[in-house]
Scaffold this active site. Structure first.
Site: not given
Ligand code: NAP
Ligand code: GDD
Length: 338
Positions: A7, A83, A86, A127, A129, A151
């Site tokens: 990732g 990392l 989806q 996460s 989540e 997820y």
């Molecule tokens: P992101 O921007 O969505 O990046 C996800 C990465 O995973 C991308 O490089 C994507 O590749 C790759 N990927 C998706 N499906 C794959 C597959 N089948 N095989 C190999 N690679 C694949 O996510 P992020 O925000 O950097 O988060 C990194 C990790 O932390 C994720 O696992 C996410 O669920 C977790 N996480 C994120 C947060 C947050 O708030 N950001 C919080 C808690 C946990 P492409 O670029 O080709 O799509």
């Molecule tokens: N995406 C999105 N788009 N979310 C919206 C919108 C909209 O137009 N309007 C309101 N929301 C609300 C969602 O319903 C959710 O409650 C909140 O905004 C945050 O949504 P996202 O930014 O899509 O993030 P997430 O909290 O669902 O998930 C992210 O954080 C997780 C950690 O708690 C992702 O990065 C996950 O990969 C990660 O695990």
């Protein structure tokens, strides 16, 4: 030291690569074959380290166990940061099977780590989540998980497997239970970036309005750059454990909207509307983390405040929108937003 990052093309992939390269690591990363280029976040690193052995990319997919086994055996990394996922919660309701398969992909890596002759440390991107967010409580490593989406269920599978492999085979496997972390490189369909993108374009008069879903959901939002340091610190700790990373503050989507629009001297209520199509079948209402353990044992502290984060994202997206406006005026871009 050699690190393998799955990732690497994602938001955290960029910040972690940069952090490790600055620590003089050799960084190896997996990318997916795509019909269009998907390396925009890491293009600056590709250019900077071109012709060196410091930064290398390989085609792979979490679902292709053979590619992962072969890579681990070829690279012989000291540390693996998994990392890849989806990672979009709303999309996981539309693509539940694929989302779950990426969770099962975790097991492909854990098996390869278990079968490797080298002692490889493993980081799993767990996460907040997974908690489900039904109650207004501070969540830590001992709080109960109650996943509300495909997820979250997929992440809980990876989380549990990581713990099972640690306890059963004595492997150095850690779960980083990270609360939401954002940046100017956040995917554009996550709510924070959707808002900062819209503010940048509205203030440049190339977008008229912004349509969101649930404005009352609360999240504990931090800066991705701070969180990747926490990932690394977990891997340097003297034993493998699970760790929560969060800011300890929660804000509603509406709070984010208000600060973002006022940063551009705009009145948010003139531009923002809501539509049920952006609501989820099952919502995580409230997330607030307690990182006392990481603060005490790892000396990890997030540095960027909520307000600074919103301003950083709006500033960056205002510059992007200025470039888009120029391209539109020169008729090199033919696009409108809302
Ligand atoms: P992101 O921007 O969505 O990046 C996800 C990465 O995973 C991308 O490089 C994507 O590749 C790759 N990927 C998706 N499906 C794959 C597959 N089948 N095989 C190999 N690679 C694949 O996510 P992020 O925000 O950097 O988060 C990194 C990790 O932390 C994720 O696992 C996410 O669920 C977790 N996480 C994120 C947060 C947050 O708030 N950001 C919080 C808690 C946990 P492409 O670029 O080709 O799509
Ligand atoms: N995406 C999105 N788009 N979310 C919206 C919108 C909209 O137009 N309007 C309101 N929301 C609300 C969602 O319903 C959710 O409650 C909140 O905004 C945050 O949504 P996202 O930014 O899509 O993030 P997430 O909290 O669902 O998930 C992210 O954080 C997780 C950690 O708690 C992702 O990065 C996950 O990969 C990660 O695990």
């Amino acid at each position: 030291m050699k690190a393998l990052i799955t990732g690497i093309t994602g938001q955290d992939g960029y910040y972690l690569s940069k952090f490790l390269l600055e620590k003089d690591y050799e960084v190896h990363g997996t990318i997916r074959r795509s019909s269009t280029f998907n390396t925009s976040r890491i293009d600056s690193l590709i250019a900077e380290y071109e012709g060196t052995e410091k930064f290398k990319l390989y085609y792979s997919d979490l679902i292709d166990s053979s590619s992962l086994t072969n890579l681990i055996s070829l690279i012989q990394p000291d540390e693996i940061y998994n990392l890849a996922a989806q990672s979009h919660v709303a999309v996981s309701f539309k693509n539940p099977v694929y989302t779950s398969q990426t969770g099962i992909g975790t097991l492909n890596i854990l098996e390869a780590v278990k079968n490797s002759k080298k002692n490889i440390k493993y980081y799993q991107a767990s996460s907040s989540e997974m908690y489900g967010g039904a109650n207004e409580e501070k969540l830590n490593e001992d709080s109960i998980f109650d996943p509300k989406s495909p997820y979250a269920a997929s992440k809980l599978f990876g989380h549990n497997m990581t713990k099972i492999y640690r306890e059963s085979y004595g492997l150095f496997c850690v779960n980083g239970i990270l609360f939401n972390h954002e940046s100017p490189l956040r995917g554009e369909t996550f709510v924070t970036r959707k808002i900062s993108r819209a503010v940048g374009r509205i203030s440049n008069e190339i977008q008229k309005s912004l349509t969101l879903g649930n404005l009352s959901a609360s999240r504990d939002w931090g800066f991705a750059g701070d969180y990747v340091e926490g990932m690394w610190l977990m891997m340097q700790y003297n034993q493998p454990e699970d760790w929560v990373l969060s800011t300890g503050e929660t804000h509603t989507v509406e709070d984010f909207v208000k600060i973002a629009f006022s940063a551009a001297n705009l009145k948010w209520s003139d531009f923002v509307q809501t539509d049920k199509k952006f609501y989820r079948p099952n919502e995580v209402n409230y997330l607030l983390g307690d990182s006392t353990k990481a603060k005490t044992k790892l000396n990890w502290n997030p540095k960027v405040s909520f307000k600074e984060l919103v301003h950083m994202m709006v500033e960056s997206d205002t510059k992007l929108a200025e470039q888009e406006k120029l391209l539109i005026e020169k008729k090199l871009l033919n696009k409108t937003w809302e």
